[in-house]
Write a protein that holds these residues in place. Structure first.
Motif, short mmCIF file in Angstrom:
data_model
loop_
_atom_site.label_atom_id
_atom_site.label_comp_id
_atom_site.label_asym_id
_atom_site.label_seq_id
_atom_site.Cartn_x
_atom_site.Cartn_y
_atom_site.Cartn_z
N LEU A 140 -4.47 6.21 -0.82
CA LEU A 140 -5.44 7.25 -1.11
C LEU A 140 -6.74 6.63 -1.63
N ILE A 141 -6.63 5.72 -2.56
CA ILE A 141 -7.81 5.09 -3.14
C ILE A 141 -8.58 4.31 -2.08
N THR A 142 -7.87 3.57 -1.25
CA THR A 142 -8.51 2.81 -0.17
C THR A 142 -9.27 3.75 0.76
N ILE A 186 -12.91 8.04 -7.86
CA ILE A 186 -12.14 6.89 -7.37
C ILE A 186 -11.85 5.92 -8.51
N ALA A 187 -12.85 5.66 -9.34
CA ALA A 187 -12.66 4.77 -10.49
C ALA A 187 -11.61 5.34 -11.44
N ASP A 188 -11.63 6.66 -11.66
CA ASP A 188 -10.62 7.29 -12.51
C ASP A 188 -9.23 7.11 -11.94
N LEU A 189 -9.11 7.29 -10.62
CA LEU A 189 -7.81 7.13 -9.97
C LEU A 189 -7.35 5.68 -10.01
N SER A 190 -8.29 4.77 -9.91
CA SER A 190 -7.97 3.34 -9.88
C SER A 190 -7.50 2.83 -11.23
#
Length: 120
Positions: free
Chosen positions: A4-6, A111-115
């Motif tokens: 998902l992040i990618t 995205i940063a939060d998910l990462s």
């Protein structure tokens, strides 16, 4: 979650590329080209939930539901901008009122939060 992040990072880069093309069109006096690029950006955001559904469906419920909710919010804003046919609204998608050039946009922040802190 890594898939998902990618995929989100790829989409965020595509949006940045679209915005750069839109800016170039505007600098060249191509208002129609600029408008079409803003529509392209909005359409990409509008289909974000459907585009990422094959990935998000496989996430655990506790993760999947908030992810799908956030993707739906991005989509709803884009759908509204397209419905209103507001180029300004399309341009402003992903950018908070206090945005400063060079900062991450809302999608990049998400995205940063998910990462997490390791990649954020």
């Amino acid at each position: 979650m890594d898939k998902l992040i990618t995929r989100l990072k790829e989409m965020a880069q595509t949006i940045r590329d679209i915005e750069a093309s839109a800016d170039a069109a505007l600098k060249n006096g191509d208002k129609e080209g600029y408008t079409e690029k803003m529509r392209e950006k909005a359409r990409l955001l509008q289909v974000l939930p459907e585009t990422l559904a094959p990935i998000s469906e496989n996430l655990p419920d506790t993760v999947r539901e908030p992810v799908e909710d956030r993707l739906e919010r991005f989509s709803a804003s884009a759908a509204n901008a397209l419905r209103l046919d507001s180029v300004f609204f399309m341009w402003a998608l992903l950018y908070p009122e206090d945005y400063k050039d060079g900062e991450p946009n809302d999608l990049e922040r998400y995205i940063a939060d998910l990462s997490g802190p390791a990649e954020g």
